[in-house]
Design a protein around this motif. Structure first.
Motif, mmCIF file in Angstrom:
data_model
loop_
_atom_site.group_PDB
_atom_site.id
_atom_site.type_symbol
_atom_site.label_atom_id
_atom_site.label_comp_id
_atom_site.label_asym_id
_atom_site.label_seq_id
_atom_site.Cartn_x
_atom_site.Cartn_y
_atom_site.Cartn_z
ATOM 1 N N PRO A 104 0.817 -1.220 0.000
ATOM 2 C CA PRO A 104 0.000 0.000 0.000
ATOM 3 C C PRO A 104 0.849 1.267 0.000
ATOM 4 N N LYS A 105 0.383 2.275 -0.725
ATOM 5 C CA LYS A 105 1.145 3.513 -0.895
ATOM 6 C C LYS A 105 1.351 4.256 0.417
ATOM 7 N N ASP A 106 0.483 3.994 1.409
ATOM 8 C CA ASP A 106 0.635 4.699 2.683
ATOM 9 C C ASP A 106 1.679 4.032 3.591
ATOM 10 N N MET A 107 2.277 2.927 3.134
ATOM 11 C CA MET A 107 3.356 2.287 3.882
ATOM 12 C C MET A 107 4.696 2.710 3.293
ATOM 13 N N VAL A 108 5.677 2.945 4.171
ATOM 14 C CA VAL A 108 7.027 3.244 3.691
ATOM 15 C C VAL A 108 7.583 2.003 2.998
ATOM 16 N N GLN A 109 8.144 2.180 1.818
ATOM 17 C CA GLN A 109 8.642 1.048 1.051
ATOM 18 C C GLN A 109 9.972 0.538 1.617
ATOM 19 N N PRO A 110 10.233 -0.755 1.501
ATOM 20 C CA PRO A 110 11.529 -1.283 1.955
ATOM 21 C C PRO A 110 12.653 -0.821 1.037
ATOM 22 N N LYS A 111 13.864 -0.845 1.554
ATOM 23 C CA LYS A 111 15.035 -0.548 0.734
ATOM 24 C C LYS A 111 15.445 -1.821 0.009
ATOM 25 N N VAL A 112 15.636 -1.720 -1.291
ATOM 26 C CA VAL A 112 15.934 -2.904 -2.096
ATOM 27 C C VAL A 112 17.289 -2.723 -2.770
ATOM 28 N N TYR A 113 18.146 -3.711 -2.617
ATOM 29 C CA TYR A 113 19.474 -3.695 -3.232
ATOM 30 C C TYR A 113 19.451 -4.559 -4.487
ATOM 31 N N THR A 114 19.522 -3.918 -5.628
ATOM 32 C CA THR A 114 19.500 -4.615 -6.917
ATOM 33 C C THR A 114 20.913 -4.708 -7.483
ATOM 34 N N ILE A 115 21.081 -5.576 -8.471
ATOM 35 C CA ILE A 115 22.357 -5.653 -9.168
ATOM 36 C C ILE A 115 22.542 -4.399 -10.023
ATOM 37 N N SER A 116 23.794 -4.126 -10.370
ATOM 38 C CA SER A 116 24.097 -3.057 -11.312
ATOM 39 C C SER A 116 23.855 -3.554 -12.735
ATOM 40 N N GLU A 117 23.318 -2.682 -13.570
ATOM 41 C CA GLU A 117 23.092 -3.045 -14.977
ATOM 42 C C GLU A 117 24.277 -2.662 -15.868
#
Length: 265
Positions: A104-117
C-alpha cells in the motif's frame, strides 16, 4: 549437523501456509529489530514472491507482534539473473510485480538492493559489484568473514537446487566469496549471480517455501534418501540444521515420512 530442520506441512497455501509464513517472517523481523533495529532479508524468485505477498500484505490482527514495518527492511537477492532489471527473467522484476508494487502507498517502502546493470555481459563483474554492496552494508565499520542475514527465504527446484547453486556444480565448494558468478547455469539464462553456500548457512534463519505436487519427489529425496545427500538444499539443511524451516503444502510432502509440523503459530 545438530538438531534437524523444521518441516511444516499445511493443507492449504492461502488459508494455512501463508498465515504461518507471516508469523515466521514477522518473528524474525521483530528479533532483528531487537538486535539492530533493521531487518536484512535475502529472497529468491520463482513462486516465493507471490506467496510472500499473500503472507505479508494480509490485514494485520492488531497486535504489535503482527505489524509489518517495511521502513526498516533491507531486501537483497539470494540470486539474480544477469539481465536488465525490467527483463522478464529478472528476479527483481518478478519480486516487484508479485509483491513490492502491491505494498500500500501509505506504507514506507523497503530498501531494495539490486544488481548493477552496467556490466551484465560479465557475470563475474556483476557478482563483484553486488558483493561490494553487501560489504558496504554488513562490514561498513568492521572486517567480517561473512554477512549475517537476519533471514534468507528460498525456493527449491525439482532438481534440488536453491539460489543459483546447482547439484554437483563447483560453486558448491566455494568457501570464501560472498557472491558467486555462474556462466553455465543448467537453467536459462546461463549467466547469474548467487549467494555462496557459506553465506546461506550463516544466516540467523533460513526459510524454504516449496508447494505443489511437482515438489514431492525432490522433497522425498531431500529428507529421506542417501541419493539426495549432495543436493544443494540438503547442504543447507546440514549446514544450518534447526535454523532451517520448510513451508510446504500437503501435495509437496505426500509420501514424506520425515516428522512434519502443522503450525508455527
Amino acid at each position: 549437523m545438530g538438531r534437524p530442520p523444521n518441516l511444516y506441512s499445511f493443507r492449504d497455501v492461502d488459508r494455512d501456509l501463508a498465515p504461518n509464513l507471516r508469523r515466521y517472517v514477522l518473528d524474525q523481523q521483530n528479533e532483528a529489530f531487537k538486535r539492530h533495529d533493521v531487518f536484512r532479508v535475502a529472497i529468491s524468485g520463482g513462486s516465493l514472491p507471490k506467496t510472500l505477498a499473500k503472507a505479508l500484505l494480509a490485514p494485520p490482527n492488531g497486535s504489535d507482534e503482527d505489524k509489518v514495518d517495511f521502513s526498516k527492511w533491507e531486501i537483497f537477492y539470494a540470486d539474480e539473473r544477469c539481465v536488465p532489471l525490467d527483463h522478464e527473467d529478472s528476479n527483481h522484476r518478478l519480486v516487484q510485480e508479485e509483491w513490492l508494487n502491491k505494498i500500500p502507498k501509505d506504507m514506507v517502502q523497503p530498501k531494495v538492493y539490486t544488481i548493477s546493470e552496467a556490466n551484465l555481459d560479465d557475470a563475474q563483474e556483476t557478482a563483484d559489484e553486488y558483493e561490494q554492496k553487501l560489504v558496504a552494508v554488513f562490514a561498513a565499520r568492521d572486517s567480517v568473514k561473512l554477512p549475517l542475514f537476519d533471514l534468507i527465504l528460498l525456493g527449491c527446484g525439482p532438481d534440488g537446487h536453491t539460489c543459483s547453486l546447482f547439484p554437483d556444480h563447483p560453486l558448491l565448494r566455494e568457501q570464501d566469496a560472498w557472491i558467486l558468478s555462474i556462466s553455465d547455469s543448467p537453467k536459462p539464462p546461463a549467466k547469474r549471480i548467487t549467494l555462496s553456500l557459506p553465506v546461506v548457512v550463516a544466516a540467523a534463519k533460513v526459510g524454504f517455501v516449496a508447494t505443489g505436487g511437482g515438489k514431492k519427489d525432490v522433497l522425498k529425496k531431500i529428507f529421506e534418501t542417501e541419493e539426495g545427500s549432495k543436493l544443494p538444499c540438503v547442504l543447507v539443511n546440514e549446514g544450518a540444521g534447526e535454523k532451517v524451516s520448510w513451508f510446504c503444502d500437503q501435495a509437496a510432502t505426500e509420501g514424506v515420512s520425515f516428522p512434519k509440523r502443522s503450525s508455527v503459530i
